[in-house]
Design an enzyme around this catalytic site. Structure first.
Site, PDB file in Angstrom:
ATOM      1  N   GLU A 116       0.885  -1.145   0.013  1.00  0.00           N
ATOM      2  CA  GLU A 116       0.100   0.026   0.052  1.00  0.00           C
ATOM      3  C   GLU A 116       0.747   1.198  -0.009  1.00  0.00           C
ATOM      4  O   GLU A 116       2.112   1.144   0.266  1.00  0.00           O
ATOM      5  CB  GLU A 116      -0.983  -0.119   1.286  1.00  0.00           C
ATOM      6  CG  GLU A 116      -1.885  -1.195   1.104  1.00  0.00           C
ATOM      7  CD  GLU A 116      -2.825  -1.061   2.449  1.00  0.00           C
ATOM      8  OE1 GLU A 116      -3.718  -2.007   2.656  1.00  0.00           O
ATOM      9  OE2 GLU A 116      -2.654  -0.143   3.456  1.00  0.00           O
ATOM     10  N   GLY A 120       4.914  -1.224   2.948  1.00  0.00           N
ATOM     11  CA  GLY A 120       5.399  -1.812   1.708  1.00  0.00           C
ATOM     12  C   GLY A 120       6.072  -3.383   2.510  1.00  0.00           C
ATOM     13  O   GLY A 120       5.413  -4.367   2.777  1.00  0.00           O
ATOM     14  N   GLU A 233       8.365 -17.282  -2.629  1.00  0.00           N
ATOM     15  CA  GLU A 233       8.632 -16.024  -3.274  1.00  0.00           C
ATOM     16  C   GLU A 233       9.837 -15.459  -3.458  1.00  0.00           C
ATOM     17  O   GLU A 233      10.406 -14.749  -4.441  1.00  0.00           O
ATOM     18  CB  GLU A 233       7.558 -14.680  -2.611  1.00  0.00           C
ATOM     19  CG  GLU A 233       7.737 -13.648  -3.490  1.00  0.00           C
ATOM     20  CD  GLU A 233       6.675 -12.491  -2.868  1.00  0.00           C
ATOM     21  OE1 GLU A 233       6.865 -11.150  -3.326  1.00  0.00           O
ATOM     22  OE2 GLU A 233       5.624 -12.737  -2.055  1.00  0.00           O
ATOM     23  N   GLN A 327      29.971  -1.985 -17.645  1.00  0.00           N
ATOM     24  CA  GLN A 327      31.497  -1.471 -17.597  1.00  0.00           C
ATOM     25  C   GLN A 327      32.319  -2.061 -18.892  1.00  0.00           C
ATOM     26  O   GLN A 327      32.747  -1.346 -19.385  1.00  0.00           O
ATOM     27  CB  GLN A 327      31.920  -1.503 -16.459  1.00  0.00           C
ATOM     28  CG  GLN A 327      33.421  -0.649 -16.196  1.00  0.00           C
ATOM     29  CD  GLN A 327      33.223   0.821 -16.100  1.00  0.00           C
ATOM     30  OE1 GLN A 327      32.204   1.177 -15.991  1.00  0.00           O
ATOM     31  NE2 GLN A 327      34.138   1.743 -16.310  1.00  0.00           N
ATOM     32  N   GLY A 355      10.199  -7.964  -0.062  1.00  0.00           N
ATOM     33  CA  GLY A 355      10.846  -7.526   1.125  1.00  0.00           C
ATOM     34  C   GLY A 355      12.407  -7.020   0.797  1.00  0.00           C
ATOM     35  O   GLY A 355      13.159  -7.620   0.201  1.00  0.00           O
TER      36      GLY A 355
END
Length: 368
Positions: A116, A120, A233, A327, A355
């Protein structure tokens, strides 16, 4: 075999149109339907519910193919190994038969609405409410940063059914968006990377859904359900990371073999050799660690702390490898026509979602 099939499908059906999806900032439903027909949706769901009867290893093969082909914005990983497992593990028999076969075909595209504007990584801070009204819930609130947000028509919503109980008042409720009023999609958010994946704001204004759409046998189980599923997840985010690392290295090795400076190839410089030797070593360590996590997960032994280690370390490695590989491309690495430029941008969110990596370190530290 599944990896080879997925690679072939993605190379032939998705890669040629990927620039189109990047510009549109979303896929089309036809791609999802084709993925369903090819057997790439819900591979780990039981055959009785329309899936392929596989394990997370099969989901891993599909996600790795997505990253190796370079079509990272295709949101079927979240659909397959985050959204569908909530229904499989916590849904009633009726819910599983109603939703999973349609997810496997691509008729239903899944999303999970956790984040939301004010909550978080802190899922206990969720404000979206679901008030019981007879045999319905009335859902009110807003969500943001929702993957598959523009296309999804099956959304698991993290709500508070009893705000006074904090985490114990959290419940997961499924919303079929085609069947409700009061649901609105906000803008398709303008992101740094992963442009082709639709990431949206969602609004729930007295959205009424049957109480039978609650996941679990009673209210207040949502936070426990989230905690039980977050390791997978986080492991899935690690899947994307290690596969992207491998692709970046392969592309860069090919590039430095061809590109010349000062009369010799870039690969002939000792600095290039040492840099790539370091990255190849770390990528190999990452792959061995990741494969071990998958094996442990399939056996039911992947604990949340190790999953947090995998998420944080592999995504940190991804960021490092993308930077070093860019690079080594020199000025061309900054040009969008070279894949490494997109990979550099796409990698950045990996350390944030699922997370943040800071939260991962906090979870690991608590176990010491």
């Amino acid at each position: 075999m599944l990896y080879d099939m997925a690679t072939r499908f993605l190379s032939e059906e998705i890669a040629p149109r990927y620039e189109e999806f990047e510009k549109a900032e979303m896929f089309d439903r036809e791609s999802w339907t084709k993925a369903g027909e090819a057997g790439l949706l819900c591979a780990s769901m039981p055959e009785e519910y329309g899936g392929s009867g596989g394990t997370f290893a099969h989901e891993s093969a599909i996600i790795e193919a997505i990253s190796h082909v370079g079509v990272d914005g295709f949101g079927i990983g979240l659909h397959n190994s985050i959204v569908a497992p909530y229904i499989l593990h916590y849904g009633s028999e009726e819910q599983k038969k109603k939703w999973l076969p349609r997810m496997a075909s691509g008729e239903l595209i899944g999303a999970i609405a956790m984040t939301e504007p004010g909550a978080g990584s802190d899922l206990q801070g969720v404000k979206t409410s679901a008030k019981r009204d007879g045999n319905h819930y009335a859902i009110n609130g807003s969500k943001t940063f929702i993957t598959n947000g523009q296309l999804a028509n099956l959304i698991i919503v993290v709500t508070k059914t009893d705000p006074s109980k904090g985490a114990k008042g959290t419940s997961l409720i499924v919303v079929e968006t085609d069947e409700v009023e009061g649901f609105e999609r906000g803008r398709n958010l303008d992101k740094i990377g992963l442009k082709s994946n639709d990431t949206s704001e969602l609004f729930f204004n007295d959205v009424r859904v049957p109480t039978s759409n609650l996941l679990g046998h009673e209210e207040g189980q949502g936070f426990i359900q989230l905690m039980q599923q977050l390791p997978q997840e986080r492991l899935q985010i690690g899947t994307t990371a290690i596969a992207a690392v491998e692709r970046a290295l392969a592309l860069t090795i090919d590039y430095v073999k061809e590109r010349k400076a000062f009369g010799k190839t870039i690969l002939e410089f000792q600095n290039t050799q040492f840099k790539l030797a370091e990255l190849k070593t770390e990528a190999t360590i990452g792959r061995v660690f990741y494969n071990d996590c998958v094996a442990r997960h399939i056996d039911g032994g992947l604990d949340p702390v190790t999953a947090s280690m995998a998420k944080y370390w592999l995504t940190d490695l991804q960021g490092k490898v993308m930077d070093e590989c860019l690079q080594l491309h020199g000025g061309y690495g900054y040009m969008n026509e070279y894949p490494i430029a997109r990979m550099f941008r796409d990698a950045r969110v990996q350390r944030i979602y699922g997370g943040t990596n800071e939260i991962m370190k906090l979870l690991i530290a608590r176990s010491l």
